[in-house]
Design an enzyme around this catalytic site. Sequence first.
Site, PDB file in Angstrom:
ATOM      1  N   GLU A 132      18.025   6.056   1.245  1.00 16.86           N
ATOM      2  CA  GLU A 132      17.987   6.638  -0.017  1.00 16.86           C
ATOM      3  C   GLU A 132      19.687   6.155  -0.189  1.00 16.86           C
ATOM      4  O   GLU A 132      20.099   5.899  -1.811  1.00 16.86           O
ATOM      5  CB  GLU A 132      17.311   8.260  -0.202  1.00 16.86           C
ATOM      6  CG  GLU A 132      18.128   8.920  -1.942  1.00 16.86           C
ATOM      7  CD  GLU A 132      16.778   7.910  -2.477  1.00 16.86           C
ATOM      8  OE1 GLU A 132      16.479   6.913  -3.179  1.00 16.86           O
ATOM      9  OE2 GLU A 132      16.518   8.500  -3.370  1.00 16.86           O
ATOM     10  N   THR A 184      20.974   3.384 -10.247  1.00 17.08           N
ATOM     11  CA  THR A 184      21.064   4.860 -10.018  1.00 17.08           C
ATOM     12  C   THR A 184      22.326   5.101  -9.923  1.00 17.08           C
ATOM     13  O   THR A 184      23.340   6.287 -10.342  1.00 17.08           O
ATOM     14  CB  THR A 184      20.731   5.166  -8.820  1.00 17.08           C
ATOM     15  OG1 THR A 184      18.814   5.507  -9.122  1.00 17.08           O
ATOM     16  CG2 THR A 184      20.807   6.835  -8.465  1.00 17.08           C
TER      17      THR A 184
HETATM   18  N1  HSE Z   1      19.210  13.040  -9.468  1.00 18.17           N
HETATM   19  C1  HSE Z   1      19.429  11.568  -9.268  1.00 18.17           C
HETATM   20  C2  HSE Z   1      20.075  11.357 -10.534  1.00 18.17           C
HETATM   21  C3  HSE Z   1      18.300  10.631  -9.057  1.00 18.17           C
HETATM   22  O1  HSE Z   1      19.781  11.578 -11.355  1.00 18.17           O
HETATM   23  O2  HSE Z   1      21.465  10.410 -10.527  1.00 18.17           O
HETATM   24  C4  HSE Z   1      18.713   9.457  -8.893  1.00 18.17           C
HETATM   25  O3  HSE Z   1      16.963   8.805  -8.642  1.00 18.17           O
END
Ligand code: HSE
Length: 313
Positions: A132, A184
Amino acid sequence: MAFSRAEAFAPATVANLGVGFDILGLALQGIGDRAIVEFRDDPEIQITDIQGDGGKLPREPEQNVASVSARAFLDHIGEKRGLSIQLFKGLPLASGLGSSAASAVVAVIALNQLVGEPFTREELLPFCLEGEALVSGYHADNVAPCLLGGIVLVAGITVDAIRPLPVPADFHLALVTPDFPVPTNDARAILPSNVPLKALIHQTGKVAQLVDALHRSDLESLGAAMEDDHVVEPARVCLVPLLAEVRAAAKRAGAYSVFIGGAGPTLCALCDTAATAESVAAEMKQIYSEARMDSVARHTQVDLRGATVLDIG
Ligand code: HSE
């Protein structure tokens, strides 16, 4: 008994649940990724096939989330054999549905089975995090619910920081995923690096309200807490067109709240019945249709099982 091949499934996940940035996540029923892993005679890890990604995911083993996670696992146990990985992507990429976490988890859960299940699901977290991290840094709010199912508190990225939270029986979700990617890393780069104390107090209060509401199965309080985000949503709203319109339409159709799924662009609406969730999903999609934007609407519930082994041989 020695096995040489295992097949597994890993569900979609929604991270953050609105205000719980990087510390809350849940698994979704119905959609996810599948993988088949097989030992090889040589020490290499190879991605032998990926389907469903439109050719977009890297095939190079050092750049693919599934193989990087598998490599972390094999190195940890001192396994010298290599691995062939076939990946079947059921999840859209960069959509806020935990696609990279599912790639990591599906490979590791199959691999764990292949070597006789030496680790608990919780103990698989560090290996999945290595994969990840390749695409979005070290946060476990997708990986943990993908492994474990349910709604999960991720109070840190260590195994002992993961705690299951109660799932209200009438917790339904409507989801709409507009057809454009939000990587992301881009969605994280846009976030403020400092948060004023006033915003911190507000945000921590809302996270506490959310957790309390889960314990009391109070969907009204839960919904209000989820979307009362003074930190992350205001920074990311520019990445998710028509959020205000989708939110208004969802609420007219009976949703309690609408929040950005993970880093977006999927939008999630909290509902209390399957019928409401179905019509809320259709109304949310309609907003994008009117703007001539393609989208996929879904309605579902929380997956309580997490990743599963489908076959071993
Ligand atoms: N918590 C993370 C974000 C999740 O919001 O950047 C990304 O999948």
